[in-house]
Design a protein around this motif. Structure first.
Motif, PDB file in Angstrom:
ATOM      1  N   ALA A 496     -14.474  -9.236 -59.195  1.00  0.00           N
ATOM      2  CA  ALA A 496     -13.942  -9.976 -58.045  1.00  0.00           C
ATOM      3  C   ALA A 496     -12.447  -9.736 -57.887  1.00  0.00           C
ATOM      4  O   ALA A 496     -11.943  -9.564 -56.770  1.00  0.00           O
ATOM      5  CB  ALA A 496     -14.219 -11.473 -58.215  1.00  0.00           C
ATOM      6  N   ALA A 499     -11.885  -6.330 -56.328  1.00  0.00           N
ATOM      7  CA  ALA A 499     -12.173  -6.332 -54.896  1.00  0.00           C
ATOM      8  C   ALA A 499     -11.041  -6.993 -54.111  1.00  0.00           C
ATOM      9  O   ALA A 499     -10.658  -6.529 -53.036  1.00  0.00           O
ATOM     10  CB  ALA A 499     -13.496  -7.063 -54.637  1.00  0.00           C
ATOM     11  N   LEU A 500     -10.467  -8.066 -54.663  1.00  0.00           N
ATOM     12  CA  LEU A 500      -9.396  -8.767 -53.963  1.00  0.00           C
ATOM     13  C   LEU A 500      -8.106  -7.948 -53.953  1.00  0.00           C
ATOM     14  O   LEU A 500      -7.367  -7.968 -52.963  1.00  0.00           O
ATOM     15  CB  LEU A 500      -9.163 -10.138 -54.614  1.00  0.00           C
ATOM     16  N   ARG A 503      -8.104  -5.737 -51.246  1.00  0.00           N
ATOM     17  CA  ARG A 503      -7.898  -6.454 -49.985  1.00  0.00           C
ATOM     18  C   ARG A 503      -6.485  -7.009 -49.870  1.00  0.00           C
ATOM     19  O   ARG A 503      -6.178  -7.752 -48.945  1.00  0.00           O
ATOM     20  CB  ARG A 503      -8.906  -7.614 -49.876  1.00  0.00           C
ATOM     21  N   ASP A 752     -10.058 -14.196 -47.506  1.00  0.00           N
ATOM     22  CA  ASP A 752     -10.757 -13.253 -48.380  1.00  0.00           C
ATOM     23  C   ASP A 752     -10.838 -13.799 -49.803  1.00  0.00           C
ATOM     24  O   ASP A 752     -11.860 -13.668 -50.478  1.00  0.00           O
ATOM     25  CB  ASP A 752     -10.033 -11.905 -48.404  1.00  0.00           C
ATOM     26  N   GLY A 756     -14.147 -14.538 -51.754  1.00  0.00           N
ATOM     27  CA  GLY A 756     -14.369 -13.904 -53.049  1.00  0.00           C
ATOM     28  C   GLY A 756     -14.602 -14.920 -54.144  1.00  0.00           C
ATOM     29  O   GLY A 756     -15.432 -14.707 -55.040  1.00  0.00           O
ATOM     30  N   ARG A 759     -18.169 -16.201 -53.837  1.00  0.00           N
ATOM     31  CA  ARG A 759     -19.135 -15.189 -54.307  1.00  0.00           C
ATOM     32  C   ARG A 759     -19.109 -15.066 -55.815  1.00  0.00           C
ATOM     33  O   ARG A 759     -20.156 -14.955 -56.478  1.00  0.00           O
ATOM     34  CB  ARG A 759     -18.829 -13.836 -53.665  1.00  0.00           C
ATOM     35  N   LEU A 810     -19.933  -7.718 -56.848  1.00  0.00           N
ATOM     36  CA  LEU A 810     -18.701  -8.279 -56.287  1.00  0.00           C
ATOM     37  C   LEU A 810     -17.728  -7.207 -55.827  1.00  0.00           C
ATOM     38  O   LEU A 810     -16.819  -7.478 -55.049  1.00  0.00           O
ATOM     39  CB  LEU A 810     -18.023  -9.179 -57.324  1.00  0.00           C
ATOM     40  N   MET A 813     -16.926  -5.562 -51.690  1.00  0.00           N
ATOM     41  CA  MET A 813     -16.026  -5.948 -50.609  1.00  0.00           C
ATOM     42  C   MET A 813     -15.164  -4.764 -50.228  1.00  0.00           C
ATOM     43  O   MET A 813     -14.452  -4.204 -51.059  1.00  0.00           O
ATOM     44  CB  MET A 813     -15.138  -7.120 -51.046  1.00  0.00           C
TER      45      MET A 813
END
Length: 816
Positions: A496, A499-500, A503, A752, A756, A759, A810, A813
């Motif tokens: 996670a 993924a962040l 972003r 986001d 996240g 999730r 995860l 994204m």
């Protein structure tokens, strides 16, 4: 002949049969050696002058307890008196700014030679005695040392020399070197996996005939030969490939917190021991195939899990590697364009540097010359190149993609945008969120309960069918899977976080995702958070014969050389006009005049352009354009709402969370902003201490508060909130006080993060549910004798793979 026992790849204390062994490193001492150190009242032999010097240093420092509490020998000490020449350069680089008494410096060092918990104790206490050292913390998992020291009393070379004096190699942390160390660890894991796989395949070749042979078709000598061959082929898997399990089990026992390695190690040891005993006796069941399969399958799942976590952490590593080590300084610019290569750390504010295409910007600065596009993907998550012109600011770490530019340094490399982010990255991942801590505690109790159950099962089967008691007990140990508790939870959090980061969201503190998911109140600052934080052109009002577009083009031409925020807003809005202004003349506090297409224009305040003042809101500024005594247009400029602010506020309200606007601006302005965004509670004219008191009042009433801000005046309230977010374009102090930084400077990145977090927590709960269901079914089945050891090994490995693969979802994204 003297022998040296090996304990999981390291020299063990309890297995040294020879007397002439070095008391420090455990290696044999040559006959006639005179090296020794008096420890605990007795002379202890040493194998070389290096070990003697290190041991003497430990004793003289009053740290002889190290030798009583260690569990394995230290590395042999060689060359401990040498400090690499590179450290002198490091000292020089960190001394670029003169040190004053009391000034704190921070640094991260990589460590080699850590062997056990006693090493951590020894390192931290030795460094605590160095003059000027304020804090020393060793992270065993990452083998890093985090230091804070007084710059006037201590230098990095002093720290490294002190550590080498007690037998540990240390050097200032560098991402490349640390990455190489991790790569060596990965290769070792792969070798262990390869050996286990090879052993498993070969053992299966000998085990298969015994499985398929009918009664009486294989005579006793052939069966014994098969068993002895299987034993020899299993030994490498147990002694080499299974090292991580035995080492982890021993460490968990020493820490008095049984971990998941304990039942694994007991299962491997028990199955192998029983098989060896049966082979020696010539009767009984052997489990060589189950042992090798179990080691291989579990190593495979761990290898994949480690690769997944490394992949998830790669974005942060890229961020750490992005800051360039050198820069091209133009010492005599603009008179000469001859560049000199210098260390980025030696750049000072005001220096002029050349940034060539494809190079990273070494420090924050302002473009003096050149038009180019820059790649800010690593800093903000924005994948598209952005145009930059003279007068624009560039952050350190940005990639110049088009043509060479000349830059004036505004912040030194150690204080650049990227350097600050790297410091935040160093803070990230140092702790565990509460859900992971809870999972570790549950896993420990789970292991204790499993061991007690195994004993009970063994005793029960001894009463029912003694021949199967050992096999069933091993199956119970092997089939259990606390992996989802102690492994898959951090895997989900790492995925996670990765993924962040892609972003544009840098998670600094470990509790961010968990706390954001529980937040009941989302508190926003206004300026720079819900708004752009700078004036933008809101409206053009034509007042004479010219169109609004023509007036804007003329105004942009007049403001072409101005750095004023209002001028920048007008220039940005009318950048495509293509007009040029001549004979420019500005008057401070009034405006600017110039000739465009043969007409002299005045642009500025109402009186300067010949206009009567117009009543406006407190946050709106009016700029007028006039010519020949006629007012041609009025430009309304204001701090505009971020384009994504309404949608972000709507999403949080849709989740049932209370949104509050808390600002130091005028109450009328704050109320108007709140109404535009649908925020019911909008409170203005708040001083920093009043913001802090308001948030604390919410917390006292039971609220879980998430605070979002960007200014220096938000630092205190950001630190006090349950979870806090700082805008990437905000003040450095706000970023250092926040739990998470929105690198992209997009407010949508906050949504986001919330998505996240939801999730991640959902997948963690799924993993925990799967682990519970699996163990509730598999353990009783094994206890009742329905599952044999090799099937138990397959089941546990499959369970591990399920939770890891589920966690990796995860990462799907997409980057912005």
């Amino acid at each position: 002949m003297a022998r040296r026992a090996v304990h999981h790849g390291r020299r063990a204390l309890s297995a040294q049969p020879f007397a002439a062994a070095c008391f420090h490193c455990g290696l044999p001492v040559a006959l006639g050696s005179s090296w020794s150190v008096r420890i605990d009242g007795a002379p202890r032999p040493m194998c070389c002058p290096g070990c003697e010097a290190v041991a003497q240093g430990i004793v003289e420092a009053g740290l002889a307890d190290y030798y009583r509490t260690r569990s394995v020998f230290a590395d042999r000490a060689e060359g401990v008196d040498l400090v690499p020449p590179e450290l002198a350069l490091y000292d020089s680089a960190t001394a670029a700014t003169a040190a004053t008494a009391g000034e704190a410096r921070e640094g991260v060092f990589s460590l080699d030679g850590i062997r056990c918990a006693a090493c951590v104790w020894l390192i931290e206490r030795r460094l605590a005695r160095l003059p000027g050292v304020r804090e020393a913390q060793v992270n065993v998992a990452t083998e890093r040392l985090h230091m804070t020291w007084d710059a006037a009393l201590c230098k990095p070379s002093d720290i490294v020399q002190a550590l080498r004096g007690i037998g540990y190699t240390a050097y200032p942390y560098q991402a490349a070197q640390h990455g190489a160390q991790l790569e060596r660890h990965r290769k070792k894991q792969f070798r262990q996996l390869f050996v286990a796989g090879l052993s498993m395949m070969q053992v299966m070749m000998y085990a298969l005939p015994a499985y398929i042979a009918d009664e009486g078709t294989m005579d006793a000598p052939m069966a014994a030969l098969m068993q002895w061959a299987s034993l020899l082929l299993t030994i490498p898997a147990v002694l080499y490939s299974a090292q991580p399990f035995f080492r982890g089990a021993w460490a968990s026992l020493r820490a008095r917190m049984p971990g998941m390695d304990l039942p694994v190690a007991i299962g491997i040891g028990a199955a192998f021991g029983a098989s060896v005993l049966a082979t020696l006796r010539g009767s009984g069941e052997v489990y060589y195939d189950s042992v090798t399969m179990f080691i291989f399958l579990l190593l495979a799942s761990r290898y994949l899990e480690q690769m997944a976590r490394r992949k998830a952490a790669r974005a942060l590593e890229d961020l750490q590697r992005a800051l360039p080590a050198s820069a091209q300084r133009l010492s005599k610019w603009p008179g000469s364009r001859q560049a000199t290569m210098v260390a980025a750390a030696s750049l000072a504010e005001g220096d002029v540097i050349l940034v060539e295409p494809g190079s990273a910007v070494a420090a924050d600065g302002i473009i003096l010359e050149g038009y180019t596009d820059v790649d800010l993907a690593l800093l903000t998550g924005e994948s598209r190149a952005q145009a930059r012109v003279p007068g624009d600011e560039l952050p350190g770490g940005a990639i110049n993609t088009t043509q060479a530019i000349v830059l004036r340094v505004t912040r030194v490399a150690s204080d650049s945008t990227l350097a600050r982010l790297v410091k935040l990255v160093e803070k990230a991942g140092q702790g565990k969120p509460r859900i992971a801590q809870w999972a570790d505690q549950v896993a420990a109790w789970f292991v204790v309960g499993l061991l007690l159950l195994t004993v009970a099962v063994f005793i029960g089967w001894q009463l029912v069918d003694p021949a199967r008691a050992w096999q069933v007990a091993i199956a119970v140990l092997v089939v259990s899977c606390p992996c989802a508790l102690s492994l898959a939870t951090p895997t989900a959090l790492a995925a996670a976080t990765d993924a962040l980061v892609r972003r544009g969201v840098l998670v600094v503190q470990p509790h961010v995702l968990e706390t954001l998911q529980r937040a009941t109140h989302i508190v926003f600052d206004k300026t720079g958070t819900l708004t752009e934080g700078r004036p933008v052109l809101r409206h053009v009002e034509p007042l004479a014969g010219l169109t609004a577009a023509r007036c804007l083009q003329v105004a942009a031409a007049l403001e072409a050389g101005s750095a004023h925020p209002l001028a920048l807003a007008i220039r940005t809005a009318g950048a495509d006009g293509g007009l040029r202004a001549d004979q420019l003349h500005s008057e401070a506090g009034q405006g600017v005049e110039g000739v465009v297409d043969g007409v002299r224009y005045h642009l500025g305040r109402d009186g300067y352009a010949g206009a009567a003042p117009v009543a406006v809101w407190p946050d709106v500024s009016n700029v007028y354009l006039g010519a020949n005594g006629i007012v041609l247009a009025r430009f309304e400029l204001a701090d505009a709402l971020r384009a994504d602010a309404p949608e972000v506020v709507r999403r949080f309200r849709a989740r049932g969370q209370t949104v509050i606007l808390l600002s130091g601006d005028d109450q009328a302005v704050v109320s108007r902003t709140g109404a535009a965004l649908g925020i019911d509670t909008a409170i203005g004219q708040q001083l920093p201490e009043q913001k802090l008191a308001y948030v604390q009042q919410l917390q006292a009433a039971g609220a879980v508060v998430a605070m979002v801000g960007d200014g220096i005046n938000d630092a205190a309230v950001l630190r006090a909130a349950d979870v806090s977010f700082a805008m990437g374009g905000g003040a450095a102090l706000a970023q250092l006080s926040a739990d998470c930084v929105l690198l992209s400077n997009r407010l949508a990145a906050l949504d986001d993060a919330a998505t996240g977090a939801a999730r991640a927590l959902r997948i963690i709960r799924q993993n925990l549910a799967w682990a519970s269901v699996y163990n509730c079914v598999a353990i009783p089945a094994a206890a009742f004798g329905l599952i044999n050891p090799w099937l138990s090994a397959a089941g546990m490995s499959l369970s591990s793979a399920v939770v890891v693969i589920n966690a990796l979802r995860l990462r799907r994204m997409k980057a912005a």
